[in-house]
Each structure stands twice: as structure tokens, then as C-alpha cells.
Scaffold this motif. Structure first.
Motif, PDB file in Angstrom:
ATOM      1  N   ALA A   1      99.867  57.011   9.602  1.00 28.10           N
ATOM      2  CA  ALA A   1      99.414  58.520   9.006  1.00 28.10           C
ATOM      3  C   ALA A   1      99.010  59.339   8.991  1.00 28.10           C
ATOM      4  CB  ALA A   1      98.391  57.821   7.630  1.00 28.10           C
ATOM      5  N   VAL A   2      99.076  60.861   8.384  1.00 26.62           N
ATOM      6  CA  VAL A   2      98.592  62.074   9.389  1.00 26.62           C
ATOM      7  C   VAL A   2      98.276  62.630   8.355  1.00 26.62           C
ATOM      8  CG1 VAL A   2      99.351  63.609  10.501  1.00 26.62           C
ATOM      9  CG2 VAL A   2     100.598  61.434  10.589  1.00 26.62           C
ATOM     10  N   SER A   3      96.862  63.078   8.163  1.00 23.86           N
ATOM     11  CA  SER A   3      96.753  64.475   7.255  1.00 23.86           C
ATOM     12  C   SER A   3      96.204  65.470   8.388  1.00 23.86           C
ATOM     13  CB  SER A   3      94.836  63.234   6.391  1.00 23.86           C
ATOM     14  OG  SER A   3      94.347  62.885   7.571  1.00 23.86           O
ATOM     15  N   TYR A   4      96.212  66.931   7.509  1.00 26.05           N
ATOM     16  CA  TYR A   4      95.042  67.752   8.549  1.00 26.05           C
ATOM     17  C   TYR A   4      93.568  67.963   8.176  1.00 26.05           C
ATOM     18  CZ  TYR A   4      94.151  72.701   9.020  1.00 26.05           C
ATOM     19  OH  TYR A   4      94.014  73.741   9.407  1.00 26.05           O
ATOM     20  N   ASN A   5      93.037  68.160   8.834  1.00 27.42           N
ATOM     21  CA  ASN A   5      91.689  68.383   8.569  1.00 27.42           C
ATOM     22  C   ASN A   5      91.093  69.606   8.424  1.00 27.42           C
ATOM     23  OD1 ASN A   5      88.950  68.359   9.074  1.00 27.42           O
ATOM     24  ND2 ASN A   5      88.848  66.385   8.313  1.00 27.42           N
ATOM     25  N   ALA A   6      91.171  70.338   7.152  1.00 25.20           N
ATOM     26  CA  ALA A   6      91.106  71.867   7.260  1.00 25.20           C
ATOM     27  C   ALA A   6      89.467  72.237   8.747  1.00 25.20           C
ATOM     28  CB  ALA A   6      90.553  72.709   6.324  1.00 25.20           C
ATOM     29  N   GLY A   7      88.333  71.773   7.919  1.00 24.04           N
ATOM     30  CA  GLY A   7      86.975  71.666   8.421  1.00 24.04           C
ATOM     31  C   GLY A   7      87.399  71.200   9.876  1.00 24.04           C
ATOM     32  N   LEU A   8      88.327  70.989  10.773  1.00 23.94           N
ATOM     33  CA  LEU A   8      88.436  70.317  12.140  1.00 23.94           C
ATOM     34  C   LEU A   8      89.456  71.424  12.378  1.00 23.94           C
ATOM     35  CD1 LEU A   8      88.163  66.469  12.392  1.00 23.94           C
ATOM     36  CD2 LEU A   8      86.245  68.434  13.038  1.00 23.94           C
ATOM     37  N   ASN A   9      90.045  71.632  11.802  1.00 23.02           N
ATOM     38  CA  ASN A   9      91.791  72.686  11.734  1.00 23.02           C
ATOM     39  C   ASN A   9      92.627  71.674  12.856  1.00 23.02           C
ATOM     40  OD1 ASN A   9      93.562  74.338  11.644  1.00 23.02           O
ATOM     41  ND2 ASN A   9      92.812  75.921  13.497  1.00 23.02           N
ATOM     42  N   ARG A  10      92.913  70.640  12.990  1.00 21.70           N
ATOM     43  CA  ARG A  10      93.003  69.124  13.472  1.00 21.70           C
ATOM     44  C   ARG A  10      93.897  68.466  12.867  1.00 21.70           C
ATOM     45  NH1 ARG A  10      93.269  72.093  18.188  1.00 21.70           N
ATOM     46  NH2 ARG A  10      92.473  70.457  19.980  1.00 21.70           N
ATOM     47  N   TYR A  11      95.183  67.719  12.860  1.00 23.83           N
ATOM     48  CA  TYR A  11      95.323  66.707  12.943  1.00 23.83           C
ATOM     49  C   TYR A  11      95.469  65.595  13.107  1.00 23.83           C
ATOM     50  CZ  TYR A  11      98.691  70.458  10.664  1.00 23.83           C
ATOM     51  OH  TYR A  11      99.351  71.692  10.749  1.00 23.83           O
ATOM     52  N   LEU A  12      95.208  64.625  12.153  1.00 22.57           N
ATOM     53  CA  LEU A  12      94.389  63.198  12.861  1.00 22.57           C
ATOM     54  C   LEU A  12      96.025  62.231  12.176  1.00 22.57           C
ATOM     55  CD1 LEU A  12      90.972  63.474  11.285  1.00 22.57           C
ATOM     56  CD2 LEU A  12      91.426  63.981  13.554  1.00 22.57           C
ATOM     57  N   LEU A  13      96.326  61.371  13.382  1.00 25.16           N
ATOM     58  CA  LEU A  13      97.274  60.085  13.229  1.00 25.16           C
ATOM     59  C   LEU A  13      96.426  59.482  13.105  1.00 25.16           C
ATOM     60  CD1 LEU A  13     100.528  60.207  14.689  1.00 25.16           C
ATOM     61  CD2 LEU A  13      99.048  58.610  14.833  1.00 25.16           C
ATOM     62  N   THR A  14      97.043  58.055  12.060  1.00 22.69           N
ATOM     63  CA  THR A  14      96.532  57.086  12.926  1.00 22.69           C
ATOM     64  C   THR A  14      97.297  55.523  12.448  1.00 22.69           C
ATOM     65  OG1 THR A  14      96.270  56.502   9.909  1.00 22.69           O
ATOM     66  CG2 THR A  14      94.059  57.573  11.332  1.00 22.69           C
ATOM     67  N   THR A  15      97.166  55.069  13.156  1.00 24.06           N
ATOM     68  CA  THR A  15      98.013  53.998  13.818  1.00 24.06           C
ATOM     69  C   THR A  15      97.529  52.005  14.037  1.00 24.06           C
ATOM     70  OG1 THR A  15      99.864  53.399  14.019  1.00 24.06           O
ATOM     71  CG2 THR A  15      98.748  54.434  16.050  1.00 24.06           C
ATOM     72  N   MET A  16      98.268  51.779  14.673  1.00 22.22           N
ATOM     73  CA  MET A  16      97.870  50.255  15.336  1.00 22.22           C
ATOM     74  C   MET A  16      98.457  50.779  16.574  1.00 22.22           C
ATOM     75  SD  MET A  16      97.359  50.012  11.048  1.00 22.22           S
ATOM     76  CE  MET A  16      99.040  49.804  11.053  1.00 22.22           C
ATOM     77  N   THR A  17      97.548  50.269  17.469  1.00 20.01           N
ATOM     78  CA  THR A  17      98.532  49.838  18.790  1.00 20.01           C
ATOM     79  C   THR A  17      98.514  48.606  19.229  1.00 20.01           C
ATOM     80  OG1 THR A  17      97.299  50.622  20.178  1.00 20.01           O
ATOM     81  CG2 THR A  17      98.170  52.333  19.310  1.00 20.01           C
ATOM     82  N   SER A  18      99.059  47.450  20.006  1.00 21.51           N
ATOM     83  CA  SER A  18      98.990  46.558  21.233  1.00 21.51           C
ATOM     84  C   SER A  18      99.198  45.021  19.425  1.00 21.51           C
ATOM     85  CB  SER A  18      97.430  46.365  21.259  1.00 21.51           C
ATOM     86  OG  SER A  18      97.505  47.760  22.333  1.00 21.51           O
ATOM     87  N   ASP A  19      98.560  45.270  18.725  1.00 21.43           N
ATOM     88  CA  ASP A  19      98.379  44.661  18.114  1.00 21.43           C
ATOM     89  C   ASP A  19      97.855  45.050  16.372  1.00 21.43           C
ATOM     90  OD1 ASP A  19      95.927  43.488  17.696  1.00 21.43           O
ATOM     91  OD2 ASP A  19      96.375  42.904  19.649  1.00 21.43           O
ATOM     92  N   ARG A  20      98.183  43.958  15.169  1.00 23.50           N
ATOM     93  CA  ARG A  20      97.452  44.179  13.896  1.00 23.50           C
ATOM     94  C   ARG A  20      96.271  44.063  13.727  1.00 23.50           C
ATOM     95  NH1 ARG A  20     102.601  42.946   9.683  1.00 23.50           N
ATOM     96  NH2 ARG A  20     100.546  43.769   8.024  1.00 23.50           N
TER      97      ARG A  20
END
Length: 188
Positions: A130-149
Motif C-alpha cells: 500500500a502507498v499513502s501520502y502523509n501531508a504532515g510529513l510531506n512524504r509518501y509511505l509504502l508498506t509491504t512484506m519482505t522476505s516472508d509474511r
């Protein structure tokens, strides 16, 4: 194989009670050439309620690339595709553009799905994300699982939808995240 044959876009005009197919479909046997397994689980970048914090007239969509079509586990190496479409053209598949790499500090886009380039890569892999834009941080945040779940999450941040992505947090903790992570995101 276990891989999905297509990704389709549906629309609801009654808060999710009913859904209508828009005609937008990315089909493995039609849209992707031999040796290109396509992508799965596309997700819209979140820009707040009603897309109020959007950066421009586009909707941005991310999707993990299918590396091994025989399973639905973490795909290794991990690669994520980025596409965009004008908000007014979201139901017009021909209007979609795919991230095709950088030209210096500027992203390049193509209408040819075969010319897409990953916007994010990690040799450890990726799964749904998932990706969301955080206006307070002025950043895009990408969340995922790596290696395994297995209770594993990773968070990346970037100044632009196309990166460059920097890992800011990774943890494997089944007590906190559960034994089988599917997806998580920041909602704003």
C-alpha cells in the motif's frame, strides 16, 4: 498456475452495495508479452478522503510484479510497478501510463506496458503493498512484506510517488503483527 489471469477495475456508485465493471482490465494473456508475468493486487495511492491531498490531476496506482507465477507468497526479487491515469480518464484503459524510469530527476512515462520499469526494488522480495501520502510529513509511505509474511512488515518513504524509496522500518514480530501478514497501510 496460482497466478491471477487479470486485474480488473470496478466502480461503486452506492457506497459499495453494488459494483460495476469499468472495462479496465490488465490481462496476462493479452497485455503482457511472453516472459512477462504481469503484476497483481494493484492498489491506489491514498491522498486523503476524496483524494483531497493529491499532487496533480492523476491517480497513481502501484502493483507488485509477478516474478514466480506458481505461488501467491512473497515474490523474489521484489519489484513494484507504478502507473498513472488522469482522474477524468480512470475508466479509459488506453489513457493509462506506466513509469518507464528516470531522465535525470524527471520521471518518464509510457503508454506501452512492456516498457514499464520498477519504481521500487528489493532483493528480499515483496507481496501485497500500500502507498499513502502523509501531508504532515510531506512524504509518501509504502508498506509491504519482505522476505516472508510471517509477522513481517516493512515501511519505506519517499518525497515523490516514484521514489527514491528509503527503508525506515522493518520488523518481524508475530505478537504485534500476527502470524500471516496480508496487507497494512496508513490511512489519512
Amino acid at each position: 498456475t496460482a497466478a491471477l489471469e487479470f486485474s480488473r477495475l470496478y466502480r461503486s456508485d452506492d457506497l459499495g452495495a453494488n459494483w460495476v465493471f469499468t472495462g479496465v482490465e490488465f490481462n496476462r494473456s493479452v497485455d503482457f508479452s511472453e516472459g512477462d508475468e504481469g503484476f497483481f493486487s494493484p492498489t491506489f495511492a491514498q491522498f486523503g478522503r476524496g483524494y483531497t491531498n493529491t499532487r496533480d490531476a492523476y491517480v497513481y496506482i502501484y502493483a507488485p510484479e509477478i516474478i514466480d507465477p506458481s505461488h501467491w507468497n512473497v515474490q523474489k526479487p521484489g519489484e513494484i510497478a507504478l502507473m498513472r491515469v488522469l482522474k477524468t480518464q480512470i475508466e479509459n484503459e488506453a489513457a493509462y501510463e506506466f513509469f518507464a524510469g528516470m531522465d535525470g530527476s524527471n520521471p518518464t512515462w509510457t503508454g506501452n506496458i512492456a516498457q514499464r520499469q520498477p519504481v521500487w526494488e528489493d532483493a528480499n522480495g515483496t507481496h501485497r503493498m500500500a502507498v499513502s501520502y502523509n501531508a504532515g510529513l510531506n512524504r509518501y509511505l509504502l508498506t509491504t512484506m519482505t522476505s516472508d509474511r510471517l509477522g513481517r512488515i516493512a515501511i519505506y518513504e519517499a518525497a515523490e510517488p516514484w521514489g527514491t524509496w528509503t527503508k525506515v522500518f522493518e520488523e518481524q514480530n508475530t505478537q504485534r503483527w500476527g502470524s500471516k501478514v496480508v496487507i497494512f497501510s496508513f490511512v489519512n
